[in-house]
Design an enzyme around this catalytic site. Sequence first.
Site, mmCIF file in Angstrom:
data_model
loop_
_atom_site.group_PDB
_atom_site.id
_atom_site.type_symbol
_atom_site.label_atom_id
_atom_site.label_comp_id
_atom_site.label_asym_id
_atom_site.label_seq_id
_atom_site.Cartn_x
_atom_site.Cartn_y
_atom_site.Cartn_z
ATOM 1 N N LEU A 248 0.798 -1.214 0.000
ATOM 2 C CA LEU A 248 0.000 0.000 0.000
ATOM 3 C C LEU A 248 0.834 1.268 0.000
ATOM 4 O O LEU A 248 0.331 2.366 0.215
ATOM 5 C CB LEU A 248 -0.979 -0.035 1.181
ATOM 6 N N CYS A 249 2.146 1.137 -0.292
ATOM 7 C CA CYS A 249 3.007 2.313 -0.410
ATOM 8 C C CYS A 249 2.831 2.971 -1.775
ATOM 9 O O CYS A 249 2.626 2.292 -2.780
ATOM 10 C CB CYS A 249 4.477 1.905 -0.264
ATOM 11 N N HIS A 250 2.952 4.277 -1.786
ATOM 12 C CA HIS A 250 2.859 5.043 -3.024
ATOM 13 C C HIS A 250 4.210 5.065 -3.740
ATOM 14 O O HIS A 250 5.246 5.146 -3.090
ATOM 15 C CB HIS A 250 2.455 6.491 -2.718
ATOM 16 N N MET B 247 8.780 4.257 5.067
ATOM 17 C CA MET B 247 8.898 2.883 4.574
ATOM 18 C C MET B 247 10.114 2.729 3.663
ATOM 19 O O MET B 247 10.745 1.668 3.642
ATOM 20 C CB MET B 247 7.630 2.454 3.838
ATOM 21 N N GLU B 248 10.451 3.788 2.940
ATOM 22 C CA GLU B 248 11.633 3.730 2.086
ATOM 23 C C GLU B 248 12.901 3.605 2.931
ATOM 24 O O GLU B 248 13.799 2.827 2.599
ATOM 25 C CB GLU B 248 11.698 4.976 1.189
ATOM 26 N N ASP C 230 23.480 -12.317 4.128
ATOM 27 C CA ASP C 230 23.747 -13.207 2.988
ATOM 28 C C ASP C 230 25.247 -13.422 2.780
ATOM 29 O O ASP C 230 25.698 -14.546 2.534
ATOM 30 C CB ASP C 230 23.134 -12.613 1.727
#
Lengths: 162, 162, 162, 162, 162, 162
Positions: free
Chosen positions: A79-81, A117-118, A132
Amino acid sequence: MSNDEKKLTHIDETGAANMVDVGDKAVTERIAVARGSVRMLPSTLQMILSGNARKGDVLATARIAGIMAAKRTHELIPLCHPLALTKVAVDITADQELPGLVVEALAKVTGQTGVEMEALTACSVACLTIYDMAKAVDRGMVVGDIRLVEKRGGKSGHWSAH
Amino acid sequence: MSNDEKKLTHIDETGAANMVDVGDKAVTERIAVARGSVRMLPSTLQMILSGNARKGDVLATARIAGIMAAKRTHELIPLCHPLALTKVAVDITADQELPGLVVEALAKVTGQTGVEMEALTACSVACLTIYDMAKAVDRGMVVGDIRLVEKRGGKSGHWSAH
Amino acid sequence: MSNDEKKLTHIDETGAANMVDVGDKAVTERIAVARGSVRMLPSTLQMILSGNARKGDVLATARIAGIMAAKRTHELIPLCHPLALTKVAVDITADQELPGLVVEALAKVTGQTGVEMEALTACSVACLTIYDMAKAVDRGMVVGDIRLVEKRGGKSGHWSAH
Amino acid sequence: MSNDEKKLTHIDETGAANMVDVGDKAVTERIAVARGSVRMLPSTLQMILSGNARKGDVLATARIAGIMAAKRTHELIPLCHPLALTKVAVDITADQELPGLVVEALAKVTGQTGVEMEALTACSVACLTIYDMAKAVDRGMVVGDIRLVEKRGGKSGHWSAH
Amino acid sequence: MSNDEKKLTHIDETGAANMVDVGDKAVTERIAVARGSVRMLPSTLQMILSGNARKGDVLATARIAGIMAAKRTHELIPLCHPLALTKVAVDITADQELPGLVVEALAKVTGQTGVEMEALTACSVACLTIYDMAKAVDRGMVVGDIRLVEKRGGKSGHWSAH
Amino acid sequence: MSNDEKKLTHIDETGAANMVDVGDKAVTERIAVARGSVRMLPSTLQMILSGNARKGDVLATARIAGIMAAKRTHELIPLCHPLALTKVAVDITADQELPGLVVEALAKVTGQTGVEMEALTACSVACLTIYDMAKAVDRGMVVGDIRLVEKRGGKSGHWSAH
């Protein structure tokens, strides 16, 4: 406003998940900073910092992975733009106490919605990349404490974690 | 083998980061399980579980986001191999002690390399999606304790965190 | 303007396909709504709505898939422009007459070009996701009637299908 | 097997949506063919076939878009498995009766799961691309009748729509 | 400004690679044009132009690939900003002297940073697509001379290669 | 076989571009090596190697970009098959004669089709990334001589450029 009056903004009145409409929000410069860490064995940290790797390459790879992930946040978080980010930066520092590596990510935009969120996505993917690259020597590493530490711009103004 | 003899496998003898050659590894069924959590205010957990959201939609969105992210792990983590995953599953459960939500992700492949990163990526992105959907009510949530809990298949056989 | 004077705007004078230059168009709020459906056996509809699935999860998965696809429209449709969408919403309702599910998708942007393709792509991918989740019980489902039903903003103003 | 005994395979016993485990399915050659159409005004069809576009470029663009979309099916449809497709083909033919264009897409793999969704996705995106390129002259086009017409390989063997 | 005073702008004072902050740059219309070529045997060029392929399809495929790649530049080039491109165009012409095909790509944006990389990426991917489609008859083709030929907008104004 | 009998394999008998069917090809280990270069001013090369950048970070960024691009070749080149690459490596060396940087990329797979395009794509994107990071000091750099230098496996066996 009390907590009771707050709403989960991505959920509409029928309970369905939807992107929030940001079309009416102000266009302002918005910055977010997130921080997280990868805890590891002391010998793993030692190997990354001075062992059979050039320090540059492990950390450079994680930093690049984080920056590239920030640009794809809207593809990962439903739901992020999509945003025209103006800057992303990822810094990684050693913490002998942890022991491990601390990752800090900054995202910036001039737009109608925040970039938390970014920043959090950049931080998470940089941590996973470190995992990793070192997992062959240390399967027990833990990625943790990923959180927002600062936020500027938008209706809520300046906010910092403490 | 002592820890000293171990190597950061993604770093070659000149110190450059490269994808490990897995062409000579055995094709076996490989499974990995990762776990993580999102710590939040008790009221936030309450709101997600029974508040103005249908429980289904928040958790369903995070679960779908995690599954989709697992399939894109090789696009996010620079030195991961592209894999034909045969299964990905994400489970989310409430933990009132935390308080918060615990996310467990499983990835499975029949192939030449393990799926730890796919499980860890699914777990991380599901956690970030929960954060995204609840951040309007609780900016202080922390994504944490993302770690491998189980691994089957490949040269090292069965391994579990405890 | 008569139909004869109209042009296929993506085809230049030499016949080559190219992205239309939208740099000189006005920045306005633009909205598009698309609708489509998945026709299925009555028993399939019944199973989705009340059978061995929670209604929430099938429809939630399709809705999320549609929203995420809207954000990737420019990656799928060769001559679409990348857009900073401000809102995407997908609604799914049962239609016992059809019988089947009706999907309606809305896309919104403040920009220089319309969002018809974003709404149509969201609608199509949500329909395909429903097909995917029910195909084990009903291979004969048909995705159909995907069309634009409303459009606001830009030079042509408000338009609706009837 | 009666319809009542069938299950929505992507929904587990708790109702959560998950990728089906295909690790134990046989590796066979699997083929799927999907068909769909774009209905349009006769004048629009005429313009695409002989108007100000070279016929080649409109149809070539749609065909390429469909082929490329097939390869990204698992990124779009949440519970689809990533597959090493061995062939994708898209054919587009004019149908003066419709009037419009009929799109047929074929996908092929040697693997553990079918390629219906890949064929359906290729077909849908090719249709949407035609819509995009002609929408300036005909906003009322309808994408429809997207369905599976043939399927070979796997446990269920050969199946065709009639 | 002498060359000595110039800096590698993506490298910060500690030597780490980061996205340049473009948040304070002026929003202007920016255009970049890049050119490159694929050198091949005369018989290969002949086959592409008039052989068993319709000229349209080889060149149309390469042109579409270039346009689509421009839109994904920020996913490929680690430190590029995501941009809302307003136009991308790719032209391909035969050069009997080379012998081979010359590809010219134009990218345009109204934004805070230039589009050189978008034009160069479109050009490179169109060249690689030509290589791919002709490699069965001519393994010795060379993609070359990929360079910026023109740039407009931004602080440095108009620049052309000669 | 004479050159006249050769065919552009991606073009079918009607002239349409399509993915070649590789389903009947043998599964063998296939390797491809591609090479290319970025020509630049001597002062630019000097700055990259010892100037205000740590050598490691510029070259590490380009190497990572090339490796990641190889994994996305099938998303960029329309008719390439998705492949489960077993190894990708990118090496970058300085050439004072050029002057500039020489990029060599290796791709490897156990599969039914060659990896030339993966090696060429890795090489091209690594070159473009170098261009991006140095373009502020040298707009006239030229990416060139991108070509296949070696190929092993498959029906045609071992081939090298000289």
